[in-house]
Design an enzyme around this catalytic site. Structure first.
Site: not given
Ligand code: 5GP
Length: 190
Positions: A51, A106-107, A110, A166, A172
């Protein structure tokens, strides 16, 4: 188990703003212009990995000045089995990507496990081209030999929230990226 929601903890856990709303919006505008130039005249499909990337995608696609389509995917990586790099696809694309230049939105990257697997899977479907753009990159945390083609911001090894990201489904909707800090850790330190 999900944490109970306490308003005072909610605010005190926003430790400090790492990337302001203005900085994000300027970078998104610039990236939208670059994408418009690169993909001019080409069938472009922006693919959001849910999300976390939904806010970035919503802003980025409106900064793109050429026709494009939007697709959604859901992917979950298992931290308990990091070495196996197992990623579950929880929602798949509707589009047959052989007809598109695919740009994965993409956010955050990592460890790199999630995107490495998603890219491998989508390449096997033979898109016209495939690139990955991430809002954030945490290069210090990488455990696989994979990097996004472009990242708007490189950040240190801290847990961040906001702008789609989040903590237990909260935060968010913050318009900036902030460093998250557990309230309990905070009080233990003070
Ligand atoms: P990976 O480790 O596979 O590169 O990233 C998997 C996912 O972990 C990301 O898509 C994101 O949802 C989550 N993640 C990694 N770092 C952070 C972070 O600092 N904050 C938040 N909210 N999620 C993160």
């Amino acid at each position: 188990m999900k944490k109970s929601f306490l308003p005072e903890e909610y605010h005190s856990s926003i430790h400090h703003v790492l990337i302001s709303e203005q900085e994000i919006q300027a970078a998104v505008r610039k990236t939208g212009e670059q994408i418009s130039r690169t993909y001019e005249g080409k069938p472009l499909l922006l693919v959001s990995i849910l999300k976390g990337s939904f806010v970035f995608l919503a802003d980025l696609c409106r900064a793109v000045r050429i026709p494009c389509e939007i697709g959604f995917m859901g992917a979950k990586s298992y931290t308990g089995t990091v070495s196996s790099g197992k990623v579950e696809i929880t929602l798949d694309l509707e589009q047959d990507i052989r007809a598109y230049h695919v740009l994965i939105v993409e956010d955050i990257v990592d460890t790199g496990i999630t995107l490495q697997q998603v890219v491998k899977m989508l390449k096997e479907r033979h898109p016209l081209s495939l690139r990955v753009i991430s809002l954030l990159d945490k290069p210090k945390r990488r455990i696989v030999d994979w990097h996004p083609d472009q990242a708007l911001f490189s950040i240190p090894d801290v847990f961040v929230i906001g702008y789609g990201l989040d903590c237990e489904e909260q935060y968010r909707n913050l318009p900036y990226i902030a460093v998250y800090e557990e309230s309990s850790e905070k009080s233990a330190l003070s």
